[in-house]
Design a protein around this motif. Structure first.
Motif, PDB file in Angstrom:
ATOM      1  N   HIS A   1       0.813  -1.217   0.000  1.00 20.65           N
ATOM      2  CA  HIS A   1       0.000   0.000   0.000  1.00 20.65           C
ATOM      3  C   HIS A   1       0.848   1.271   0.000  1.00 20.65           C
ATOM      4  CE1 HIS A   1      -3.820  -2.092   0.441  1.00 20.65           C
ATOM      5  NE2 HIS A   1      -3.267  -2.839   1.383  1.00 20.65           N
ATOM      6  N   ALA A   2       2.178   1.143   0.108  1.00 24.86           N
ATOM      7  CA  ALA A   2       3.055   2.319   0.102  1.00 24.86           C
ATOM      8  C   ALA A   2       3.238   2.798  -1.338  1.00 24.86           C
ATOM      9  CB  ALA A   2       4.396   1.967   0.732  1.00 24.86           C
ATOM     10  N   SER A   3       2.873   4.050  -1.587  1.00 28.05           N
ATOM     11  CA  SER A   3       2.954   4.582  -2.949  1.00 28.05           C
ATOM     12  C   SER A   3       4.291   5.253  -3.244  1.00 28.05           C
ATOM     13  CB  SER A   3       1.821   5.591  -3.186  1.00 28.05           C
ATOM     14  OG  SER A   3       1.915   6.664  -2.251  1.00 28.05           O
ATOM     15  N   GLY A   4       5.046   5.626  -2.198  1.00 29.90           N
ATOM     16  CA  GLY A   4       6.313   6.327  -2.402  1.00 29.90           C
ATOM     17  C   GLY A   4       7.328   5.542  -3.231  1.00 29.90           C
ATOM     18  N   PRO A   5       7.679   4.306  -2.822  1.00 28.17           N
ATOM     19  CA  PRO A   5       8.647   3.525  -3.620  1.00 28.17           C
ATOM     20  C   PRO A   5       8.171   3.265  -5.041  1.00 28.17           C
ATOM     21  CG  PRO A   5       8.361   2.557  -1.435  1.00 28.17           C
ATOM     22  CD  PRO A   5       7.312   3.608  -1.582  1.00 28.17           C
ATOM     23  N   ARG A   6       6.872   3.021  -5.198  1.00 28.75           N
ATOM     24  CA  ARG A   6       6.341   2.745  -6.531  1.00 28.75           C
ATOM     25  C   ARG A   6       6.435   3.971  -7.430  1.00 28.75           C
ATOM     26  NH1 ARG A   6       6.128  -1.588  -8.978  1.00 28.75           N
ATOM     27  NH2 ARG A   6       5.175  -2.613  -7.169  1.00 28.75           N
ATOM     28  N   LEU A   7       6.153   5.146  -6.873  1.00 27.09           N
ATOM     29  CA  LEU A   7       6.242   6.382  -7.661  1.00 27.09           C
ATOM     30  C   LEU A   7       7.692   6.670  -8.050  1.00 27.09           C
ATOM     31  CD1 LEU A   7       4.883   8.882  -8.834  1.00 27.09           C
ATOM     32  CD2 LEU A   7       5.138   9.989  -6.598  1.00 27.09           C
ATOM     33  N   LEU A   8       8.618   6.443  -7.121  1.00 27.36           N
ATOM     34  CA  LEU A   8      10.041   6.647  -7.427  1.00 27.36           C
ATOM     35  C   LEU A   8      10.504   5.716  -8.540  1.00 27.36           C
ATOM     36  CD1 LEU A   8      12.760   7.974  -6.741  1.00 27.36           C
ATOM     37  CD2 LEU A   8      13.102   6.184  -5.016  1.00 27.36           C
ATOM     38  N   LEU A   9      10.102   4.456  -8.467  1.00 29.12           N
ATOM     39  CA  LEU A   9      10.478   3.501  -9.511  1.00 29.12           C
ATOM     40  C   LEU A   9       9.879   3.892 -10.863  1.00 29.12           C
ATOM     41  CD1 LEU A   9      10.187   0.040  -7.696  1.00 29.12           C
ATOM     42  CD2 LEU A   9      12.263   1.236  -8.399  1.00 29.12           C
ATOM     43  N   LEU A  10       8.656   4.393 -10.847  1.00 26.90           N
ATOM     44  CA  LEU A  10       8.011   4.796 -12.097  1.00 26.90           C
ATOM     45  C   LEU A  10       8.805   5.906 -12.774  1.00 26.90           C
ATOM     46  CD1 LEU A  10       5.674   4.780 -14.121  1.00 26.90           C
ATOM     47  CD2 LEU A  10       4.431   6.317 -12.582  1.00 26.90           C
ATOM     48  N   ILE A  11       9.200   6.907 -12.007  1.00 29.67           N
ATOM     49  CA  ILE A  11       9.943   8.037 -12.582  1.00 29.67           C
ATOM     50  C   ILE A  11      11.300   7.581 -13.113  1.00 29.67           C
ATOM     51  CG2 ILE A  11      11.029  10.254 -12.051  1.00 29.67           C
ATOM     52  CD1 ILE A  11       8.794  10.696  -9.981  1.00 29.67           C
ATOM     53  N   LEU A  12      12.027   6.804 -12.318  1.00 30.18           N
ATOM     54  CA  LEU A  12      13.358   6.355 -12.736  1.00 30.18           C
ATOM     55  C   LEU A  12      13.285   5.355 -13.885  1.00 30.18           C
ATOM     56  CD1 LEU A  12      15.128   5.991  -9.265  1.00 30.18           C
ATOM     57  CD2 LEU A  12      15.276   7.875 -10.907  1.00 30.18           C
ATOM     58  N   ASP A  13      12.226   4.546 -13.923  1.00 28.00           N
ATOM     59  CA  ASP A  13      12.056   3.610 -15.036  1.00 28.00           C
ATOM     60  C   ASP A  13      11.859   4.348 -16.358  1.00 28.00           C
ATOM     61  OD1 ASP A  13      12.388   1.413 -13.434  1.00 28.00           O
ATOM     62  OD2 ASP A  13      10.260   0.916 -13.302  1.00 28.00           O
ATOM     63  N   VAL A  14      11.134   5.454 -16.319  1.00 26.56           N
ATOM     64  CA  VAL A  14      10.934   6.249 -17.532  1.00 26.56           C
ATOM     65  C   VAL A  14      12.272   6.800 -18.030  1.00 26.56           C
ATOM     66  CG1 VAL A  14       9.878   8.343 -18.461  1.00 26.56           C
ATOM     67  CG2 VAL A  14       8.540   6.821 -17.011  1.00 26.56           C
ATOM     68  N   VAL A  15      13.096   7.290 -17.091  1.00 25.33           N
ATOM     69  CA  VAL A  15      14.421   7.802 -17.469  1.00 25.33           C
ATOM     70  C   VAL A  15      15.280   6.687 -18.059  1.00 25.33           C
ATOM     71  CG1 VAL A  15      16.537   8.870 -16.608  1.00 25.33           C
ATOM     72  CG2 VAL A  15      14.314   9.625 -15.730  1.00 25.33           C
ATOM     73  N   ALA A  16      15.279   5.527 -17.403  1.00 26.22           N
ATOM     74  CA  ALA A  16      16.072   4.398 -17.893  1.00 26.22           C
ATOM     75  C   ALA A  16      15.561   3.907 -19.245  1.00 26.22           C
ATOM     76  CB  ALA A  16      16.046   3.260 -16.877  1.00 26.22           C
ATOM     77  N   LEU A  17      14.244   3.914 -19.434  1.00 27.20           N
ATOM     78  CA  LEU A  17      13.672   3.513 -20.723  1.00 27.20           C
ATOM     79  C   LEU A  17      14.140   4.445 -21.832  1.00 27.20           C
ATOM     80  CD1 LEU A  17      11.715   1.938 -22.553  1.00 27.20           C
ATOM     81  CD2 LEU A  17       9.891   3.460 -21.758  1.00 27.20           C
TER      82      LEU A  17
END
Length: 205
Positions: free
Chosen positions: A120-136
């Motif tokens: 239920h923690a949204s912080g780690p998921r949001l961080l991964l989403l942003i960094l995944d876009v950069v890595a993509l």
């Protein structure tokens, strides 16, 4: 009057029963909340599996490109024919970019594990989403740049006097082509990772 009183008493009891059922509404919603948590945890587990697969493909792309080097058998002490990845800036950029992507994926594993433990923690998921876009973005640009050079190596370009070298440097071309294929596997995996993160964050609202 007695029957009327009994009727009144029955009405009051029914009314209280109705109120009691309303009071238990939040308790009945608890299993639904648990079900949502299980769904998010399942999505986080899939994320971890995909992330591990992306590490393998990114490392394979970087390692294959970094070892792409071939000398033709007919050479003398003073003159030889050689093809190496570091002869071309696009391949050098590919190696650096895919190494960075692989390093990021390794560092993202702890955050993916946190998402499993705390679905239920949204912080780690949001961080991964942003960094995944950069890595993509980085992986896509590296794969695209390398693909153009691989195409020229296979087919050449008569207009700009680019000669196809894969007829002579077959092993070299196979290695760099395999590296490009592995990089596109990484790109596709990142797309699924971003989709999973977006769906998981949407479930929070």
């Amino acid at each position: 009057m007695k029957s009327g009183g009994d009727s009144t008493t029955i009405d009051v009891v029914a009314h209280e029963g109705s109120g009691t059922s309303k009071g238990k509404g939040p308790i009945l919603m608890a299993p639904v909340k648990e079900g949502k948590g299980g769904m998010k945890r399942g999505m986080a587990i899939i994320d971890l599996v995909l992330r591990s697969g992306a590490i393998v493909s990114a490392l394979a792309a970087a390692a294959t490109m970094g070892t792409s080097d071939q000398n033709l058998p007919f050479f003398t002490q003073f003159f030889q024919f050689e093809a190496s990845y570091d002869d071309m800036p696009s391949f050098q950029f590919f190696l650096i970019a895919m190494s960075l992507v692989a390093g990021y994926l390794v560092l993202s594993i702890p955050f993916a594990i946190v998402s499993i433990v705390r679905p239920h923690a949204s912080g780690p998921r949001l961080l991964l989403l942003i960094l995944d876009v950069v890595a993509l973005t980085l992986a896509t640009s590296a794969a695209g740049a390398a693909t153009s050079i691989v195409y020229l190596a296979h087919n050449g370009n008569a207009s700009s006097n680019w000669l196809a070298i894969c007829n002579q440097f077959g092993d070299f071309c196979r290695n760099v082509s395999g590296a490009v294929v592995a990089s596109f596997v990484t790109v596709v995996t990142f797309m699924f990772l971003i989709l999973l993160s977006a769906l998981a964050l949407r479930k929070h609202h």
